[in-house]
Design an enzyme around this catalytic site. Sequence first.
Site, PDB file in Angstrom:
ATOM      1  N   HIS A  84       0.805  -1.221   0.000  1.00 17.39           N
ATOM      2  CA  HIS A  84       0.000   0.000   0.000  1.00 17.39           C
ATOM      3  C   HIS A  84       0.839   1.274   0.000  1.00 17.39           C
ATOM      4  O   HIS A  84       0.303   2.370  -0.190  1.00 17.39           O
ATOM      5  CB  HIS A  84      -0.944   0.000   1.210  1.00 17.39           C
ATOM      6  CG  HIS A  84      -2.130  -0.905   1.032  1.00 17.39           C
ATOM      7  ND1 HIS A  84      -2.021  -2.219   0.664  1.00 17.39           N
ATOM      8  CD2 HIS A  84      -3.466  -0.685   1.193  1.00 17.39           C
ATOM      9  CE1 HIS A  84      -3.223  -2.759   0.587  1.00 17.39           C
ATOM     10  NE2 HIS A  84      -4.118  -1.854   0.909  1.00 17.39           N
ATOM     11  N   ASN A 196      -5.666   1.880   8.187  1.00 14.31           N
ATOM     12  CA  ASN A 196      -7.093   2.115   8.035  1.00 14.31           C
ATOM     13  C   ASN A 196      -7.528   3.300   8.889  1.00 14.31           C
ATOM     14  O   ASN A 196      -7.820   3.153  10.073  1.00 14.31           O
ATOM     15  CB  ASN A 196      -7.830   0.855   8.489  1.00 14.31           C
ATOM     16  CG  ASN A 196      -8.904   0.411   7.509  1.00 14.31           C
ATOM     17  OD1 ASN A 196      -9.679  -0.454   7.822  1.00 14.31           O
ATOM     18  ND2 ASN A 196      -8.955   0.988   6.334  1.00 14.31           N
ATOM     19  N   PHE A 339     -13.870   4.288   8.567  1.00 14.32           N
ATOM     20  CA  PHE A 339     -12.725   4.822   7.821  1.00 14.32           C
ATOM     21  C   PHE A 339     -13.144   5.763   6.703  1.00 14.32           C
ATOM     22  O   PHE A 339     -12.312   6.423   6.093  1.00 14.32           O
ATOM     23  CB  PHE A 339     -11.926   3.666   7.209  1.00 14.32           C
ATOM     24  CG  PHE A 339     -12.798   2.682   6.456  1.00 14.32           C
ATOM     25  CD1 PHE A 339     -13.459   3.037   5.292  1.00 14.32           C
ATOM     26  CD2 PHE A 339     -12.969   1.403   6.939  1.00 14.32           C
ATOM     27  CE1 PHE A 339     -14.275   2.150   4.611  1.00 14.32           C
ATOM     28  CE2 PHE A 339     -13.786   0.490   6.262  1.00 14.32           C
ATOM     29  CZ  PHE A 339     -14.433   0.866   5.093  1.00 14.32           C
TER      30      PHE A 339
END
Length: 512
Positions: A84, A196, A339
């Site tokens: 990520h 997150n 989130f």
Amino acid sequence: MNGIAIDGERLTLENLYRIVFDKSEAEIPASARERMNASRGVIEKLIAADTAVYGVNTGFGKMASTRISPDEIRHLQLNLVRSHACGVGPPLGEPAVRAMLALRANAIAKGFSGVRPAVAETLVAMLNRGVHPVIPSQGSVGASGDLAPLAHLAQVAIGEGRAIHQGREMPGGEALRAAGIAPLVLEAKEGLALLNGTQAMLALVALALREAENAVSTADVAAALSLDALRGSPAAFDARIARARPHAGAGATARNIERLNRGSEIRESHRSPEKDPRVQDPYSLRCAPQVHGAVRDALAQVRATVAVELNSATDNPLVFVSPGASPDGTGEVISGGNFHGQPLAMAADQLAVALATLGGISERRTEQMTNPQTSQLPAFLVRQAGLNSGFMILQVTAAALASELKPLAAPHSIDSIPTSANQEDYVSMGMGAARRLEPMLANLKNILAIEMLAACQGLDLLSPLKTGPETRKAYDIVRRLSVAVDTDRSLAPDIEAVAREIGNGSFAALLG
């Protein structure tokens, strides 16, 4: 406890600013450690029972149905961080990075993330010892959290990525060693808990709000100077008008301008109809309470949203320890959508509209002062106009900057491009909404600086009459930075100097 509490319950904007700008120490209290340990116990119990839990022993996003074997759980979290961390663009500045570290630690310390206290403690140690991850500013759609920016933050926490420490960029692991911080070894769910969340967009909105609140107060001061330079009427700032339409922001601006202009010789010299036949002033003067006030009210709404977000659990899934249970791991893990950045995306859009509004009305007051048809002053605020261009191009610059603000104020929160194979099918674009606030604030400070320079020049042209004692304080600040214009010179350094002083809060401080 000597430091500012990072416990997920009590963080205020003012304390966040102290951490970010004053480098105040942050500290995790024992109560927050207890909550984190309790929620971690729930995760450990579920792992032992081989119960499927999203992000703990399953894949992520569209791959949530894929089970992960127990011996691969740690590797799953490491892969998540590495995969990520693919942001692009210029890196975020140090204030934003410090805010992100504090905010992510605070969200984890709330005790709903199911991770060990070591995760939050590592972030706080990085914050206190000045290990600042290099975080590219682009790559988040603001829905399943600010995944890419937070992954770059998490990379440094595990000893990878890049960081700045003591003014030098270096590998993340080297920065941790130099600061005496052990890299974090991720356990189940801990990579997901770091990634997150809304903390990148929240950091940018919180920092922009601080500057915006300074800007609206500065705009009140600028309007008061312009009102006198244009020999405007104080009638529009009568408290009875504000009470007849009792918006809080309008009342505050009306009180500010009325107080600032109290005792002005300029206004007194034009009070009688014989000396000044005008009945009403242009909207940019007369409606300053209504326009600036609407901005103030919008900023109050943004502040309320940010205050909630500061102490919210924004990751997924969340871990709820059973009430009254002994710390034996009894509880429930629930997947949801905390989130999602929509509240912050809409707040950022509201903030952007507010900034464009302040810039637009300020530029109109500058135009009123430089235009001899409306100002009753020499053309372009300079004697021997023609030979001298005076403030002609300052108004042009203000117009260019105000025009740039308008497309930047276009809403981001109504946009969405589905991601993760349509699993994340409606996203907030909150990071983009927040990122554009910094250039907007830079434009606005320059527009207000131009207005103040023009207003002070107008006051000089009305000499020997003097402005009131309160507006004189603002005039004196400007004149310390920029002398009156008798013949043409480049005023670019003057604009820069006054804009810098606006950023320092000198003019807003005059309102007390």
